[in-house]
Motif scaffolding. Sequence first.
Motif, PDB file in Angstrom:
ATOM      1  N   SER A   1      -6.570 -22.683   9.008  1.00 45.20           N
ATOM      2  CA  SER A   1      -7.010 -22.316  10.360  1.00 45.20           C
ATOM      3  C   SER A   1      -5.837 -22.007  11.281  1.00 45.20           C
ATOM      4  O   SER A   1      -5.843 -20.990  11.992  1.00 45.20           O
TER       5      SER A   1
ATOM      6  N   ILE B   1     -10.646 -26.645  16.458  1.00 47.09           N
ATOM      7  CA  ILE B   1      -9.281 -26.125  16.374  1.00 47.09           C
ATOM      8  C   ILE B   1      -9.099 -24.913  17.292  1.00 47.09           C
ATOM      9  O   ILE B   1      -8.005 -24.683  17.824  1.00 47.09           O
TER      10      ILE B   1
ATOM     11  N   ASN C   1      -9.341 -31.673   4.583  1.00 50.58           N
ATOM     12  CA  ASN C   1      -8.978 -31.500   5.988  1.00 50.58           C
ATOM     13  C   ASN C   1      -7.612 -30.854   6.149  1.00 50.58           C
ATOM     14  O   ASN C   1      -7.398 -30.043   7.059  1.00 50.58           O
TER      15      ASN C   1
ATOM     16  N   THR D   1      -6.982 -27.262   7.915  1.00 46.77           N
ATOM     17  CA  THR D   1      -6.092 -27.177   9.076  1.00 46.77           C
ATOM     18  C   THR D   1      -5.001 -26.141   8.863  1.00 46.77           C
ATOM     19  O   THR D   1      -4.726 -25.318   9.747  1.00 46.77           O
TER      20      THR D   1
ATOM     21  N   THR E   1      -5.477 -31.875  13.334  1.00 47.37           N
ATOM     22  CA  THR E   1      -5.624 -30.546  13.927  1.00 47.37           C
ATOM     23  C   THR E   1      -4.881 -30.444  15.256  1.00 47.37           C
ATOM     24  O   THR E   1      -4.197 -29.454  15.516  1.00 47.37           O
TER      25      THR E   1
ATOM     26  N   ALA F   1       1.124 -29.937  10.204  1.00 43.26           N
ATOM     27  CA  ALA F   1      -0.075 -30.445   9.523  1.00 43.26           C
ATOM     28  C   ALA F   1       0.300 -31.206   8.263  1.00 43.26           C
ATOM     29  O   ALA F   1      -0.219 -32.299   7.993  1.00 43.26           O
TER      30      ALA F   1
END
Length: 349
Positions: free
Chosen positions: A173, A329, A166, A170, A138, A150
């Motif tokens: 987000s 984040i 994950n 990420t 992140t 990412a």
Amino acid sequence: MMRLTMMLEHTATANFSRAMDIIQKYWRGFLVSIVVAAAAQFLSEHYGAPAMLMALLLGIAFHFLAEEGVCKPGIEFTSRTVLRFGVALLGARISVELMIGLGPRLIAVVIAGVVLTTFFGILCARFLGRGWRFGLLTGGSVAICGASAAMAISAVLPKNEHSERNLIFTVLSVTVLSTIAMIAYPILTEIFEFNDEVSGVFLGGTIHDVAQVVGAGFSVSDEAGEVATLVKLIRVAMLAPIVLVISMIVRRHAEDGNTDGKRPPILPTFVVGFLIFATLNSLGFIPEVVVEIMSSLSRWALLISIAAVGMKTSLKRILDVGGQAIGLIIAETVFIALFVLAGVALLGH
């Protein structure tokens, strides 16, 4: 001579047969990923939604294709190999000559922001009990270039049962936060009465994805857009050294037996490609029209690969990530914004 000719023909036939087997194994999943990416691009062009976000959400809707069946191998191939190809081509966008024009002090602020935000993510993740992998993923994506970073960082991190979840979280987000920032940050530049140069540094130094940086910068002015793009390219240029350091650290842990997963090479192939293309472009060996073509190929490769990554992950697993991860984040996003603002203020801009 006859024997040599027959050996060459046999080798050519074997290679052709092997290539056809590979195509037969992967083409369905690869084609599905292309279709999803094309649909995402259509939605982006006609409705203004971020293409990466659309590819990710559409991919998640087709998750059943990656669970079993003929498309699964191709989706795995696309999410892994096509991703690395797209990241390598990103290097063609880097030019040292363009970046030098910003001056060493501003460059130092931007680089420091990237490094400190990455460390901030790791420290906060450990404090929240999320693990260093998640903090690095992140923090690095927020610090460097959003979804592209990412995916590149995820490619060299050791895998565990939460890796895919994950990564999807990420990417989702940072894309959403980047879109919000593209709208909100230009308003902040007007409220604080920043000049065009400061606006460009702030926008380029804080917004996650390249496309949103360009959109936000040129919505303020042409000069702000140009400065924002240059600043953003400095952050993109940090992708190779950051990934290289991560790869070396992970390799060291693997040698010590402190991590699971396959030990990565010292220098991943896609990082080598990134550095080669960046060097060639900086030396002026790549014509501008070729740079544009490579940039377009890179964008499409990343879009296609993120569609495949979306298909590999179920929505339920994303929702399991929890509120702490969302807070983390957001905190990283606020941290880099405050750091860049403080740096610009201290330099007297």
